[in-house]
Design a protein around this motif. Structure first.
Motif, PDB file in Angstrom:
ATOM      1  N   SER B 307      23.242   2.312   9.310  1.00 15.80           N
ATOM      2  CA  SER B 307      23.970   2.605   8.071  1.00 15.80           C
ATOM      3  C   SER B 307      23.529   1.666   6.966  1.00 15.80           C
ATOM      4  O   SER B 307      23.319   2.077   5.820  1.00 15.80           O
ATOM      5  CB  SER B 307      25.477   2.446   8.288  1.00 15.80           C
ATOM      6  OG  SER B 307      25.950   3.486   9.087  1.00 15.80           O
ATOM      7  N   ARG B 311      21.673   2.329   3.304  1.00 11.43           N
ATOM      8  CA  ARG B 311      22.176   1.869   2.015  1.00 11.43           C
ATOM      9  C   ARG B 311      21.171   0.976   1.301  1.00 11.43           C
ATOM     10  O   ARG B 311      20.979   1.076   0.099  1.00 11.43           O
ATOM     11  CB  ARG B 311      23.497   1.125   2.206  1.00 11.43           C
ATOM     12  CG  ARG B 311      24.612   2.046   2.684  1.00 11.43           C
ATOM     13  CD  ARG B 311      25.976   1.420   2.515  1.00 11.43           C
ATOM     14  NE  ARG B 311      26.421   0.739   3.714  1.00 11.43           N
ATOM     15  CZ  ARG B 311      27.098   1.334   4.698  1.00 11.43           C
ATOM     16  NH1 ARG B 311      27.376   2.606   4.624  1.00 11.43           N
ATOM     17  NH2 ARG B 311      27.486   0.643   5.742  1.00 11.43           N
TER      18      ARG B 311
ATOM     19  N   SER C 121      24.343   6.261  -0.619  1.00 17.37           N
ATOM     20  CA  SER C 121      24.630   6.448   0.787  1.00 17.37           C
ATOM     21  C   SER C 121      25.201   7.845   0.908  1.00 17.37           C
ATOM     22  O   SER C 121      26.127   8.193   0.190  1.00 17.37           O
ATOM     23  CB  SER C 121      25.657   5.398   1.227  1.00 17.37           C
ATOM     24  OG  SER C 121      26.333   5.823   2.380  1.00 17.37           O
ATOM     25  N   THR C 124      28.454   9.731   4.247  1.00 15.88           N
ATOM     26  CA  THR C 124      29.045   8.481   4.691  1.00 15.88           C
ATOM     27  C   THR C 124      30.262   8.782   5.570  1.00 15.88           C
ATOM     28  O   THR C 124      31.173   9.484   5.149  1.00 15.88           O
ATOM     29  CB  THR C 124      29.504   7.654   3.482  1.00 15.88           C
ATOM     30  OG1 THR C 124      28.447   7.666   2.516  1.00 15.88           O
ATOM     31  CG2 THR C 124      29.828   6.241   3.878  1.00 15.88           C
ATOM     32  N   ALA C 132      30.824   0.582   3.176  1.00 14.19           N
ATOM     33  CA  ALA C 132      29.800   1.000   2.211  1.00 14.19           C
ATOM     34  C   ALA C 132      30.073   0.370   0.851  1.00 14.19           C
ATOM     35  O   ALA C 132      29.171  -0.179   0.204  1.00 14.19           O
ATOM     36  CB  ALA C 132      29.777   2.519   2.102  1.00 14.19           C
TER      37      ALA C 132
END
Lengths: 310, 373, 382
Positions: B307, B311, C121, C124, C132
């Protein structure tokens, strides 16, 4: 109630059932062949998804939907080949291999579609329904049977051909032997491995066609996880068919009708059912039908068992 | 899990994970990702600082619970693919109970939702066990169908009966009451969610069940050979249903811990696929409690890292799915009959060679006797 | 590799541009760069002359007040040597052909228009929303945008811990604070106009509406669509359906087919990718469709009557513009029909297109002057 009956005999409902059945027929008959030869394919969903993806990839690159369909079959076969490598060559666990392939196909197609298409991908070259001259003008039967995508006719033909091959040819008998009694097959000098390979690759191609039928004849584009569990419905369907290709057509139509009904319950305000509950209908129905059929048939004796020459 | 326990199987798993990661990274590199940016992002997102470690722990909790459940099934030769549905059904039950019974005592409240979650998950999986035992239905297919039904059930609930009337009408449940929430423990440099300790506790309990009780032995007997189990007089149907109930209960507790310790409310998208990752967790952990705990940490780190890689380096997080798939596929290969036979054969050959060498040396030491070939 | 390189070049160029133009004439630069999106100019630069006729009684007109130059305290002015960094958190996939994709498409515009550096992103997971936001904020992104209602409470939770970052949430109704802001388009006003167009175009007097999830903002639009349709044809039969998915193209297609087979001759959708299926069905069955989001005429030129514009791209751009030009005030904003975020695409295909255009214009004027009130109905009525 009247409206329900009206619905069941309406042209639109029946035509929609036919359309929704196509991927199930294709993947289902393929899986029948593979299981007949002793190979369980939990990865059917992954093969379909890969087929959807490679079909769009090729149709986009060449502008030719027929090449796209072919590429869909190749995509399905590629995933099947990995399965074959793991379970035929190496005698690995068939269920775990299938699960890994589902996961891998989902991850790979998601990743690659983003890398290749970015976010700008639109419609690719695709199949429009074929209106068969004269016949398609028939009332009811016309739109239902004679104005479908090429995949529809292919699926019916493939089911018939595979049924014939399975039950009426030496080749098909060796498939059955590979699933029932591989030792006996081996003792008459036919390679169990090779026999299982052909069945598995046929299954991969059929599942790939099934995936391509979704992407090229229904949606005209690739969307992540677009097969949305149809491979699993096809797996359940195979058990209900008691491993007979032609039955896959009928059972697939039944499941597809449930699907079409659940979509129509919402669209036509047929009942005050929240949409989540109407979407459950096909799943519950599959479970129930499977429950009744589970004990009715006997799976091929060597299904799921790796075989090695003693 | 000291180094002393690092046997051949552990070595194989480590090698498989390393190879799987390497192949995934190779795929990234081949498709044009910038590894010099992606790799540090992957690592830092998983273990880079306290916050990253906390995220790794947090990601590992639900998959540890569900993975332990899958392991119990695997011992008995059952594939529980239904973790996803069990999570949703359990979390939904917990939401409903927490709203219906406003318990004030936090210990009681948490215990209450954990228990009802375990029951709900257990029932959901137990249904698949029952269908397996009494109707002969393949649990792989039934649990997958039950996933869809359970997720839709939760979806219906959050759009309807349990929808938060105060949330602008967004389809999610009201946040569960304060007493029902699991605390976070402050351990100096990092904070650890209480759910993580619960997960470790569950791992210990599963270890006892599988390795130190008769039931564990029976489950293994069943998994090795159902015929032998029946012959030995084991109540196969009871074992099958029981194993599935336990698996579902663990998945259910995992769902409740996610609810009570992290998200605090149920929504359509409550679980990002924990039920499926858990299968990889159980396989990599070789269906042993300790192994599952460690492999849950590994996959938690992988998820957190992927993740963060998306990002920071803008590499799609679907990479972690591919890595999971490659690792599982390699593991099947590594544990396949053929490789096992090959390894056994090699071991036998090398043992023969060693014996021969020994004989040779002995023969050399005693020149009086002739060479044995 | 090349993409990476291009990105780097773009950032460099953007930085250079910003550095070159960062004197006192900051506002001049931004408005000068608005040419690519000419419709944007009136909204952002001249909100003062028009006294916000439609504040929907929720917030006393957020935009007009701090238009003078308080630029001194804005991040853009504080560190002009470094490009502003903007991160976008999407709840869905960046190629969903709708809500998420439209927001995603704001990123290149932000880069070229404001010279910012961007990251995103997508898809998500819910359990990573907080992570995030925190990741981006602590990784040096000055502005973090969460696309969608659900990020309102995430922003409220995270923002106080990152006082130097600004958190923007388009499509949420209630988010105000020193470093956070919600921006809500009055989409249901535009949906009313779509209803007017549908009722003026239908011949069977049967109209269909197909939406993804029954989120309140979506429900409000579907209900407003029905009200708008009945304002023209009081006896019109309007069927509304919630698919339960934004992604399942096939569900959209089959549902639309079902509606069409029951006599519906114009379908309206708010269903992103599934909406593409709705449009495909309309095209195959030879009826009309109304698009949503951007002008969707390209998807099926002979089928799309018009499209309801809810310009998510512009919404994101405008939310960032407020920060860049210094008008950010941390108050919830409402974007009405008077902004280019909302509206209707040109009416095409049918013979009475001009008449429909006029009907839309009349209804729009009515909404703007308050003579037509479009209620916000959050629960499906049937």
């Amino acid at each position: 109630m009247d409206s329900l009956i009206e619905l069941f005999i309406s042209t639109a409902f029946v035509a929609s059932t036919m359309r929704l059945a196509v991927p199930l027929i294709l993947a289902g008959t393929g899986e029948v062949i593979s299981e007949r030869a002793g190979i369980l394919n939990i990865g059917l969903e992954g093969m379909m998804l890969m087929g959807s993806f490679t079909a769009v990839l090729a149709a986009d690159a060449t502008g030719d939907p027929w090449l796209g369909a072919l590429a869909g079959a190749v995509g399905g076969m590629a995933v099947a080949a990995v399965h074959g490598g793991i379970v035929i060559v190496w005698s690995g666990d068939q269920i775990v291999s299938g699960l890994a392939l589902n996961l891998g196909a989902l991850g790979l197609t998601t990743y690659l579609s983003r890398r290749i298409f970015g976010t700008g991908q639109s419609e690719v070259a695709h199949f429009e329904p074929i209106d068969i001259p004269l016949l398609s003008d028939l009332p009811f039967l016309g739109p239902v049977l004679f104005a479908q995508s090429p995949f529809f006719y292919f699926a019916l033909a493939a089911a018939a051909v595979l049924s014939f091959v399975l039950f009426r040819t030496r080749f098909g008998l060796s498939w059955q032997a590979a699933g029932e009694d591989p030792d006996a097959l081996d003792s008459v000098g036919i390679s169990v491995g090779r026999t299982r390979w052909t069945a598995l690759l046929v299954c991969g191609a059929m599942a790939g066609f099934g995936g391509a039928s979704i992407s090229l004849a229904q949606l005209f584009t690739f969307i992540e996880n677009m097969t949305g569990g149809q491979g699993f419905i096809a797996l359940a369907l195979v058990i209900v068919t008691r491993w007979r290709p032609m039955w896959a057509v009928g059972i697939a139509l039944f499941f597809a009708a449930a699907d079409a009904l659940s979509l129509r319950i919402q669209a036509l305000d047929l009942a005050a059912i929240p949409f989540q509950l109407s979407l459950m209908l096909p799943l519950v129905l599959t479970l129930v039908v499977y429950g009744f059929a589970a004990r009715a048939g006997r799976p091929p004796a060597a299904l799921g068992r790796p075989w090695t020459k003693a | 899990m000291g180094l002393a326990l690092l046997g051949r199987e552990h070595f194989v798993v480590l090698a498989v994970m390393a190879l799987g990661l390497a192949l995934s990274l190779l795929m990234l590199a081949l498709t044009g990702a910038d590894l010099s940016e992606a790799l540090p992002a992957l690592f830092n997102g998983a273990l880079g600082d306290a916050r990253a470690i906390e995220e790794t722990l947090s990601q590992s909790i639900p998959i540890m619970f569900v993975g332990l459940g899958v392991s119990i099934g695997l011992r008995a030769g059952l594939f529980n693919i239904g973790g996803e549905g069990q999570i949703y059904v359990a979390a939904l039950t917990a939401v409903v109970v927490s709203q219906a019974l406003p318990v004030g005592n936090p210990v009681l409240a948490v215990a209450l939702v954990l228990v009802v979650g375990a029951m709900a998950g257990g029932l959901w999986a137990g249904a698949a066990g029952w269908m397996r035992a009494y109707l002969g239905m393949n649990e792989v297919i039934t649990t997958i169908l039950l996933n869809g039904i359970g997720i839709l059930l939760a979806g219906w609930a959050v759009h309807g009966p349990v929808r938060d009337t105060d949330g602008g009408g967004y389809p999610w449940s009201e946040k569960i009451g304060e007493p029902f929430r699991l605390p976070v423990m402050d351990l100096g440099p990092i904070t650890v969610p209480a759910g993580f300790l619960l997960a470790l506790g569950a791992a210990a309990a599963v270890w006892v069940l599988l390795e130190r009780t008769v039931i564990g032995v029976e489950l293994r007997t069943l998994g090795d050979s159902p015929d032998a189990a029946a012959y030995a007089g084991l109540r196969v149907t009871m074992l099958v249903v029981g194993a599935m109930v336990c698996a579902g209960a663990l998945a259910g507790v995992g769902g409740v811990v996610e609810l009570a310790g992290k998200q605090e409310r149920l929504s359509d998208f409550f679980s990002p696929g924990y039920g499926f990752t858990a299968i990889a967790v159980a396989l990599v952990g070789n269906a042993r409690a300790g192994g599952v705990a460690l492999s849950a940490l590994f996959f938690g780190a992988l998820t957190a890292g992927a993740s963060s890689m998306e990002r920071i380096a803008q590499v799609p997080a679907a990479t972690s799915l591919v890595a999971q798939a490659i690792i599982v596929a390699l593991l099947v290969l590594a544990r396949s009959d053929r490789l096992q036979r090959w390894v056994r054969a090699r071991r036998q050959i090398s043992r023969m060679l060693e014996e021969q060498a020994l004989n040779d040396r002995l023969a050399a030491d005693r020149p009086a006797e002739g060479r044995v070939v | 590799m090349t993409r990476k390189l291009l990105g780097l070049l773009a950032v460099l160029a953007a930085t250079a541009m910003l550095a070159a133009s960062c004197g006192d004439d900051e506002t001049a630069t931004t408005s000068g760069q608005q040419e690519p999106a000419p419709t944007a100019a009136p909204a952002a630069d001249a909100p003062d002359p028009e006294p916000e006729p439609e504040p929907a009684a929720e917030e006393p007109a957020a935009e007009p007040e701090p238009e003078p130059e308080p630029a001194a305290e804005e991040p853009a002015a504080e560190e002009p040597e470094e490009a502003l960094r903007v991160a976008l958190v999407l709840p869905g996939s960046a190629n969903d052909k709708g809500f998420n994709q439209l927001a995603f498409e704001a990123l290149p515009i932000l880069e070229s228009e404001f010279g910012v550096e961007t990251a995103y992103s997508e898809a998500t997971p819910v359990n990573e929303y907080v992570q995030a936001f925190e990741d981006f904020a602590s990784d040096g992104y000055d502005i973090v945008i969460g696309q969608g209602f659900q990020f309102g409470e995430i922003a409220a939770e995270v923002a106080p811990n990152f006082p130097d970052n600004i958190f923007l949430v388009p499509n949420t109704t209630n988010l105000s604070g020193t470093n956070m802001q919600g921006i809500q388009p009055a989409s249901h006003h535009a949906a009313y106009l779509a209803g007017v167009a549908a009722a003026m175009a239908t011949e069977s007097n049967q109209i269909g509406g197909i939406a993804g999830h029954a989120f309140p903002i979506i429900v409000a639009q579907m209900e407003a669509f029905a009200i708008g349709a009945r304002s023209v044809a009081p006896d019109a039969d309007v069927t509304i359906t919630y698919l339960g998915t934004f992604d399942d193209v096939e569900a959209g297609k089959e549902t639309a087919r079902a509606m069409i087979s029951s006599g519906v001759d114009i379908v309206y959708h708010i269903a992103d990718a599934a909406g593409i299926g709705v449009i495909q069905a309309a095209r195959e069955e030879g009826v009309l469709a109304i698009g949503w989001g951007g002008d969707q005429t390209e998807i099926a030129p002979d089928t799309i009557l018009t499209s309801q514009i809810v310009n998510q791209t512009l919404l994101v751009v405008e939310s960032v513009r407020a920060v860049v030009d210094g008008s950010f005030d941390g108050q919830q904003r409402l974007m009405g029909l008077d902004t280019p975020v909302l509206g209707m695409a040109p009416v095409r295909v049918v013979d009475n297109a001009a008449e429909i255009e006029a009907g839309i214009a009349e209804a729009k004027a009515g909404i703007l002057d308050g003579s037509i009130e479009v209620p916000f109905i959050a629960e499906p009525s049937n």
